[in-house]
Design a protein around this motif. Structure first.
Motif, PDB file in Angstrom:
ATOM      1  N   SER A 177      32.808  51.679  49.791  1.00  0.00           N
ATOM      2  CA  SER A 177      31.694  50.731  49.756  1.00  0.00           C
ATOM      3  C   SER A 177      31.392  50.355  48.310  1.00  0.00           C
ATOM      4  N   ASN A 178      30.558  49.349  48.139  1.00  0.00           N
ATOM      5  CA  ASN A 178      30.167  48.958  46.787  1.00  0.00           C
ATOM      6  C   ASN A 178      29.506  50.112  46.042  1.00  0.00           C
ATOM      7  N   GLU A 179      28.678  50.869  46.753  1.00  0.00           N
ATOM      8  CA  GLU A 179      27.993  51.989  46.120  1.00  0.00           C
ATOM      9  C   GLU A 179      28.992  53.055  45.657  1.00  0.00           C
ATOM     10  N   GLU A 180      30.010  53.306  46.477  1.00  0.00           N
ATOM     11  CA  GLU A 180      31.032  54.291  46.111  1.00  0.00           C
ATOM     12  C   GLU A 180      31.873  53.804  44.932  1.00  0.00           C
ATOM     13  N   ILE A 181      32.187  52.518  44.921  1.00  0.00           N
ATOM     14  CA  ILE A 181      32.955  51.955  43.802  1.00  0.00           C
ATOM     15  C   ILE A 181      32.167  52.058  42.506  1.00  0.00           C
ATOM     16  N   LYS A 182      30.892  51.729  42.577  1.00  0.00           N
ATOM     17  CA  LYS A 182      30.033  51.794  41.388  1.00  0.00           C
ATOM     18  C   LYS A 182      29.941  53.235  40.871  1.00  0.00           C
ATOM     19  N   GLN A 183      29.760  54.175  41.782  1.00  0.00           N
ATOM     20  CA  GLN A 183      29.674  55.581  41.394  1.00  0.00           C
ATOM     21  C   GLN A 183      30.971  56.045  40.743  1.00  0.00           C
ATOM     22  N   PHE A 184      32.097  55.643  41.320  1.00  0.00           N
ATOM     23  CA  PHE A 184      33.409  56.036  40.800  1.00  0.00           C
ATOM     24  C   PHE A 184      33.628  55.499  39.386  1.00  0.00           C
ATOM     25  N   ALA A 185      33.412  54.198  39.189  1.00  0.00           N
ATOM     26  CA  ALA A 185      33.700  53.572  37.896  1.00  0.00           C
ATOM     27  C   ALA A 185      32.747  54.035  36.804  1.00  0.00           C
ATOM     28  N   CYS A 186      31.498  54.139  37.150  1.00  0.00           N
ATOM     29  CA  CYS A 186      30.497  54.466  36.121  1.00  0.00           C
ATOM     30  C   CYS A 186      30.463  55.947  35.782  1.00  0.00           C
ATOM     31  N   THR A 187      30.782  56.776  36.753  1.00  0.00           N
ATOM     32  CA  THR A 187      30.726  58.225  36.511  1.00  0.00           C
ATOM     33  C   THR A 187      32.020  58.743  35.898  1.00  0.00           C
ATOM     34  N   ARG A 188      33.145  58.393  36.522  1.00  0.00           N
ATOM     35  CA  ARG A 188      34.418  58.944  36.049  1.00  0.00           C
ATOM     36  C   ARG A 188      34.894  58.276  34.767  1.00  0.00           C
ATOM     37  N   PHE A 193      30.845  47.767  31.674  1.00  0.00           N
ATOM     38  CA  PHE A 193      31.030  46.331  31.882  1.00  0.00           C
ATOM     39  C   PHE A 193      30.630  45.958  33.316  1.00  0.00           C
ATOM     40  N   PRO A 194      30.343  44.684  33.559  1.00  0.00           N
ATOM     41  CA  PRO A 194      29.883  44.262  34.893  1.00  0.00           C
ATOM     42  C   PRO A 194      30.950  44.470  35.972  1.00  0.00           C
ATOM     43  N   ILE A 195      30.527  45.034  37.099  1.00  0.00           N
ATOM     44  CA  ILE A 195      31.379  45.184  38.279  1.00  0.00           C
ATOM     45  C   ILE A 195      30.728  44.385  39.410  1.00  0.00           C
ATOM     46  N   PHE A 196      31.533  43.645  40.137  1.00  0.00           N
ATOM     47  CA  PHE A 196      30.998  42.713  41.122  1.00  0.00           C
ATOM     48  C   PHE A 196      31.306  43.163  42.546  1.00  0.00           C
ATOM     49  N   ASP A 197      30.810  42.391  43.483  1.00  0.00           N
ATOM     50  CA  ASP A 197      31.019  42.641  44.900  1.00  0.00           C
ATOM     51  C   ASP A 197      32.503  42.592  45.232  1.00  0.00           C
ATOM     52  N   LYS A 198      32.924  43.379  46.211  1.00  0.00           N
ATOM     53  CA  LYS A 198      34.330  43.395  46.626  1.00  0.00           C
ATOM     54  C   LYS A 198      34.722  42.023  47.181  1.00  0.00           C
ATOM     55  N   VAL A 199      35.894  41.542  46.779  1.00  0.00           N
ATOM     56  CA  VAL A 199      36.330  40.203  47.164  1.00  0.00           C
ATOM     57  C   VAL A 199      37.780  40.214  47.635  1.00  0.00           C
ATOM     58  N   ASP A 200      38.183  39.103  48.276  1.00  0.00           N
ATOM     59  CA  ASP A 200      39.593  38.807  48.523  1.00  0.00           C
ATOM     60  C   ASP A 200      40.089  37.912  47.402  1.00  0.00           C
ATOM     61  N   VAL A 201      41.296  38.190  46.928  1.00  0.00           N
ATOM     62  CA  VAL A 201      41.864  37.371  45.859  1.00  0.00           C
ATOM     63  C   VAL A 201      43.049  36.548  46.344  1.00  0.00           C
ATOM     64  N   ASN A 202      43.508  36.810  47.574  1.00  0.00           N
ATOM     65  CA  ASN A 202      44.572  36.039  48.223  1.00  0.00           C
ATOM     66  C   ASN A 202      44.146  35.724  49.654  1.00  0.00           C
TER      67      ASN A 202
END
Length: 263
Positions: A177-188, A193-202
């Motif tokens: 989830s977004n909360e888990e991604i934020k926790q992972f990037a900011c803690t580990r 830098f800004p992290i955004f909502d999960k998206v499709d790129v293709n």
């Protein structure tokens, strides 16, 4: 009976019928069209004896959603892998002009941040942007997050912004989830830098900002994003300047960032 047939053939209608029966079929040489009209422009009658082979990619088997996944092996760098497609390699020359002329800029888009709040990208006017599609369980995760954080810390006061867009389209390596991604990037990785909502790129649900990025800078396999951690460098005017394949480390982009910051 024989007398009646003789009378018929001696009459006018009989003579016409007799002439008709004596006609010969026309010769092919007298036909109005030439066989050369049907000569094909290319000879497709012979199959290719040496069909092209697909290039080898530095992919290895993995469990897609596993935290130990190394589907895209970062140890196979561009400098050491002779099988990696040469079209993936970033050109040596650097241009400060966007590859594709377009009236739009990155500032025309509004996205949602990791907390699902709207963010107008026009807030980054006058800054150099490094835009990356990130994932938490990729073989490239550790090196990219670490180097992105160090670059941001080094150049943020000079006008660099790193914009990270989580994406789960490659090996399902961003399942959280977004909360888990934020926790992972900011803690580990101490990512500030800004992290955004999960998206499709293709695909059909590609985020509009990524449609813009891809149309502004094509690459190998056309507009497709190839894997996690593909990177786009945007100048102070909101124009896409360069596109880098996933195996290009952030540190390899540092000189290009310095040039744009000094421009």
């Amino acid at each position: 009976m024989r007398h009646r047939l003789s009378s018929i053939f001696q009459s006018k209608k009989g003579r016409n019928l007799r002439n008709l029966l004596s006609l010969q079929p026309p010769k092919m040489s007298s036909m109005a069209f030439s066989t050369t009209f049907f000569t094909p422009l290319h000879d497709f009658t012979h199959a290719r004896t040496n069909p092209p082979t697909s290039p080898s990619f530095p992919f290895v088997k993995s469990s897609f959603a596993s935290s130990n996944s190394t589907f895209f092996d970062p140890s196979l760098s561009l400098r050491t892998s002779s099988t990696f497609p040469r079209l993936f390699i970033k050109p040596r020359s650097f241009s400060v002009h966007a590859r594709a002329a377009t009236e739009k800029t990155i500032y025309d888009f509004t996205v949602k941040d990791i907390d699902r709040k709207d963010v107008a990208l026009s807030k980054f006017k006058g800054k150099v942007l490094l835009i990356v599609n990130v994932a938490s369980r990729c073989g490239l995760t550790s090196s990219n997050y670490s180097e992105l954080s160090r670059l941001y810390e080094k150049y943020k006061d000079q006008g660099l912004e790193v914009l990270a867009f989580p994406c789960n389209q490659f090996g399902m390596q961003e399942p959280g989830s977004n909360e888990e991604i934020k926790q992972f990037a900011c803690t580990r990785y101490k990512a500030e830098f800004p992290i955004f909502d999960k998206v499709d790129v293709n695909g059909p649900f590609t985020a509009p900002v990524y449609s813009f990025l891809k149309s502004s800078a094509g690459g190998f396999l056309g507009d497709l994003i190839k894997w996690n951690f593909e990177k786009f460098l945007v100048d102070k005017n909101g124009k896409v300047i360069e596109r880098y394949p996933p195996t290009t480390s952030p540190f390899q982009i540092e000189k290009d960032i310095q040039r744009l910051l000094a421009a």
